[in-house]
Enzyme design. Structure first.
Site, PDB file in Angstrom:
ATOM      1  N   GLY A  91       0.865  -1.213   0.056  1.00 46.53           N
ATOM      2  CA  GLY A  91       0.074   0.126  -0.037  1.00 46.53           C
ATOM      3  C   GLY A  91       0.874   1.301  -0.055  1.00 46.53           C
ATOM      4  N   GLY A  93       1.269   5.458   1.564  1.00 49.26           N
ATOM      5  CA  GLY A  93       0.863   6.312   2.355  1.00 49.26           C
ATOM      6  C   GLY A  93       1.293   7.699   2.004  1.00 49.26           C
ATOM      7  CG  ASP A  94       0.813  12.356   3.137  1.00 46.82           C
ATOM      8  OD1 ASP A  94       0.673  12.645   1.705  1.00 46.82           O
ATOM      9  OD2 ASP A  94       1.064  13.368   3.880  1.00 46.82           O
ATOM     10  CB  ILE A  95       5.666  10.431   4.110  1.00 47.42           C
ATOM     11  CG1 ILE A  95       5.652   9.194   5.096  1.00 47.42           C
ATOM     12  CG2 ILE A  95       5.158  11.466   4.549  1.00 47.42           C
ATOM     13  CD1 ILE A  95       6.360   9.348   6.365  1.00 47.42           C
ATOM     14  N   GLY A  96       5.286   7.647   1.701  1.00 46.95           N
ATOM     15  CA  GLY A  96       5.899   6.620   1.311  1.00 46.95           C
ATOM     16  C   GLY A  96       4.909   5.298   0.960  1.00 46.95           C
ATOM     17  CB  VAL A  98       4.476  -0.366   2.823  1.00 43.41           C
ATOM     18  CG1 VAL A  98       4.822  -1.627   3.766  1.00 43.41           C
ATOM     19  CG2 VAL A  98       4.181   0.850   3.925  1.00 43.41           C
ATOM     20  CG  ASP A 209      -3.015   8.804  11.943  1.00 41.85           C
ATOM     21  OD1 ASP A 209      -4.383   9.098  11.538  1.00 41.85           O
ATOM     22  OD2 ASP A 209      -2.356   8.343  10.925  1.00 41.85           O
TER      23      ASP A 209
HETATM   24  N1  LIG Z   1       4.158  -3.592   8.759  1.00 43.66           N
HETATM   25  C1  LIG Z   1       3.138  -3.753   7.915  1.00 43.66           C
HETATM   26  N2  LIG Z   1       2.715  -5.005   7.500  1.00 43.66           N
HETATM   27  C2  LIG Z   1       1.662  -5.076   6.466  1.00 43.66           C
HETATM   28  N3  LIG Z   1       1.117  -3.867   5.677  1.00 43.66           N
HETATM   29  C3  LIG Z   1       1.677  -2.645   6.123  1.00 43.66           C
HETATM   30  C4  LIG Z   1       2.750  -2.594   7.177  1.00 43.66           C
HETATM   31  N4  LIG Z   1       2.800  -1.250   7.328  1.00 43.66           N
HETATM   32  C5  LIG Z   1       2.017  -0.703   6.290  1.00 43.66           C
HETATM   33  N5  LIG Z   1       1.159  -1.604   5.745  1.00 43.66           N
HETATM   34  C6  LIG Z   1       0.200  -1.310   4.744  1.00 43.66           C
HETATM   35  O1  LIG Z   1       0.831  -0.541   3.726  1.00 43.66           O
HETATM   36  C7  LIG Z   1      -0.195   0.833   3.523  1.00 43.66           C
HETATM   37  C8  LIG Z   1       0.643   1.982   3.637  1.00 43.66           C
HETATM   38  O2  LIG Z   1       1.129   2.202   4.886  1.00 43.66           O
HETATM   39  P1  LIG Z   1       1.621   3.596   5.553  1.00 43.66           P
HETATM   40  O3  LIG Z   1       1.783   3.356   6.754  1.00 43.66           O
HETATM   41  O4  LIG Z   1       2.707   4.130   4.754  1.00 43.66           O
HETATM   42  O5  LIG Z   1       0.533   4.844   5.282  1.00 43.66           O
HETATM   43  P2  LIG Z   1      -0.965   5.054   5.549  1.00 43.66           P
HETATM   44  O6  LIG Z   1      -1.031   4.482   6.960  1.00 43.66           O
HETATM   45  O7  LIG Z   1      -1.874   4.318   4.472  1.00 43.66           O
HETATM   46  O8  LIG Z   1      -0.738   6.474   5.436  1.00 43.66           O
HETATM   47  P3  LIG Z   1      -0.330   7.645   6.034  1.00 43.66           P
HETATM   48  O9  LIG Z   1       1.205   7.555   6.208  1.00 43.66           O
HETATM   49  O10 LIG Z   1      -0.423   8.678   5.027  1.00 43.66           O
HETATM   50  O11 LIG Z   1      -1.039   8.006   7.472  1.00 43.66           O
HETATM   51  C9  LIG Z   1      -1.319   0.540   4.417  1.00 43.66           C
HETATM   52  O12 LIG Z   1      -2.202   0.073   3.816  1.00 43.66           O
HETATM   53  C10 LIG Z   1      -0.782  -0.345   5.465  1.00 43.66           C
HETATM   54  O13 LIG Z   1      -2.078  -1.323   5.684  1.00 43.66           O
END
Ligand SMILES: Nc1ncnc2c1ncn2[C@@H]1O[C@H](COP(=O)(O)OP(=O)(O)OP(=O)(O)O)[C@@H](O)[C@H]1O
Length: 492
Positions: A91, A93-96, A98, A209
């Site tokens: 997925g 997010g706003d800054i990267g 994953v 958050d």
């Molecule tokens: N450790 C992890 N294991 C499995 N999936 C993950 C993990 N960390 C993040 N993800 C998935 O990756 C996606 C992006 O996560 P990230 O934390 O970068 O941003 P976000 O929570 O979507 O947004 P933001 O950083 O903008 O608040 C999310 O859908 C999250 O469910």
């Protein structure tokens, strides 16, 4: 969920200018060019610039195949992205973004958050990325992610984290009958989230958050709170309160005075009672529920001298007095002016811009429990502005108060205790909100959580266990450049 997210007041843009490492854009996941020169990457943990390694994570690093694999690689060379096989994007997010990645040849899987350094700089998000990394480096808790490495590549800053294969609570809620959890399931998720928030607060971190999307489900069904780029780090001033005397402060423990007062459990006993696996001998002898362990855990690493007692001299020698003590180590007076969070989850004090502290996490816990139980948030309006206006001015209303549906009539709807807890958490004035002065322990004592064994919650059976994670098969080896010769088939 509609309503979108407000990241920070100074920058609310959500354009993804970040480098796209989506394997679908490439001929095969293995083709992804993670960096322009991983040879010059820097594994900051190994290099010692980050003071976190497996040795400083006594609880999460034991018996962890991931740490073992990384440790043995690091013994040979600094860890770099070239050691990983990228499987697919989890997925963005706003800054990267994953990615799921395997440490080559180990069958150990990790979630790698990759952030483009140029984009972070141009979008003024470097501080957020830095804060998230610093916070992840400090964490060592069953319901929070482990950070295995920070890889500082020429173009990318990458966080190698624990992979959580069970999806998130937002998705899981949609799969429930009526798209809402029953009380017992909501209680389970809320209690694990509460412990994670309590630990964060004791480290001086206001999470800011909380929402179901940020609560991931582990393979064993327990949770992992993720995403710390909106969190606030501040300094905590642990204080001991005497339960019978309400909020009166007995003594402060300043940063240099971090010993265990006589009669109080020792740091190690508290840590053991909390984090040791079920069945561990130390566990059976000491199943005490203790709400203050992370502070001691945090402090236990430092050399300590006796604390300064400002009052209640009897406490020095009396174990019974000690049992009446309650450690308050949460940043109840932290203040930030940032406008951060997700609209439907924003606390009124954030919207008002009057400054906010850790009570915002108790507000979001109230919204979170409401959403788990009712399938929607309480103040959501037709647009973001109306949502914000509702948060500030609209009275809390439960959907089943006047319009009793079948579930409520059958007694299957949210219990009176659940509603009472939500009411306490969704008090608009943060100084009157539940837990605003006594912290998480006040919430733990609420009737909604009756029957929860806080010390052994990790051993309880989660309401939902995801199907086992099936490791994706590695891609077939690329075809040889030359035509096969008879020698290539000599085994057949
Ligand atoms: N450790 C992890 N294991 C499995 N999936 C993950 C993990 N960390 C993040 N993800 C998935 O990756 C996606 C992006 O996560 P990230 O934390 O970068 O941003 P976000 O929570 O979507 O947004 P933001 O950083 O903008 O608040 C999310 O859908 C999250 O469910």
């Amino acid at each position: 969920m509609t309503g979108g997210g407000v990241s920070e007041s100074e920058s609310t843009d959500t354009d993804q200018q970040l480098v796209d490492l989506d394997p679908s854009c490439h001929s095969s996941p293995a083709d992804i060019n993670w960096s322009s020169g991983s040879s010059s990457s820097c594994d900051t943990f190994a290099a010692g610039s980050g003071n976190v390694g497996s040795s400083s994570k006594p609880h999460k690093a034991n018996n962890d195949a991931g740490w073992e694999a990384i440790r043995s690689l690091r013994a040979e060379a600094p860890l770099s992205l070239s050691h990983f096989r990228v499987i697919h994007k989890l997925g963005s997010g706003d800054i990267g973004s994953v990615y799921l990645a395997e440490l080559k040849g180990t069958e150990c899987y990790f979630a790698i958050k990759a952030m483009d350094k140029k984009a972070l700089t141009s979008r003024n998000k470097l501080m957020r990325a830095e804060t998230e990394r610093e916070i992840l480096e400090t964490l060592d808790h069953p319901f929070l992610p482990t950070l295995y490495a920070h890889l500082d590549e020429p173009q990318l800053s990458c966080l190698v984290m624990e992979f959580c294969p069970g999806g998130d609570l937002h998705v899981l809620r949609q799969r429930q009958p009526g798209k809402r959890f029953r009380d017992h399931a909501a209680r389970f998720y809320a209690s694990e989230v509460l412990l994670a928030l309590e630990y964060l607060h004791m480290l001086g971190i206001v999470y800011r958050d909380l929402k179901p999307e940020n609560v991931l489900v582990r393979e064993d069904g327990h949770i992992m709170l993720t995403d710390f780029d909106l969190s606030l780090k501040c300094i905590v001033h642990p204080t001991l309160l005497q339960k019978s005397r309400g909020l009166e402060s007995l003594f402060d423990i300043d940063s240099d005075d971090r010993a265990t007062p006589p009669g109080m459990p020792t740091p190690s006993s508290i840590i053991q009672s909390y984090v040791l696996p079920c069945g561990h001998p130390s566990r059976q002898n000491n199943p005490t529920t203790v709400s203050c362990l992370p502070v001691f855990h945090h402090f236990a690493k430092k050399k300590s001298k006796p604390p300064k007692f400002h009052s209640l001299r009897h406490a020095e020698s009396s174990a019974s007095a000690a049992s009446n003590l309650q450690l308050l180590a949460e940043p109840t007076d932290a203040r930030s002016m940032s406008f951060v969070g997700t609209h439907e989850y924003l606390a009124p004090e954030i919207i008002a811009g009057d400054g906010h502290g850790n009570a915002v996490d108790w507000w979001t816990l109230g919204i979170f429990i409401f959403e788990l139980l009712y399938g929607r948030t309480p103040f959501r309006g037709p647009d973001n502005d109306k949502t914000l206006a509702n948060v500030v001015a609209q009275a809390l209303h439960f959907p089943d108060d006047d319009d009793e549906d079948d579930e409520t009539v059958l007694g299957l709807g949210p219990s009176a205790a659940a509603k009472d807890l939500i009411r306490g958490l969704l008090v608009k004035d943060p100084s009157r909100r539940m837990a605003s002065s006594r912290g998480a322990s006040e919430i733990k004592q609420h009737a909604f959580f009756r029957g929860i064994n806080w010390a052994l919650i990790r051993c309880s059976i989660p309401p939902h266990i995801p199907s086992p994670f099936v490791p994706p098969r590695p891609p077939p080896p690329s075809p040889p450049d030359k035509r096969p010769t008879s020698g290539d088939f000599e085994d057949f």
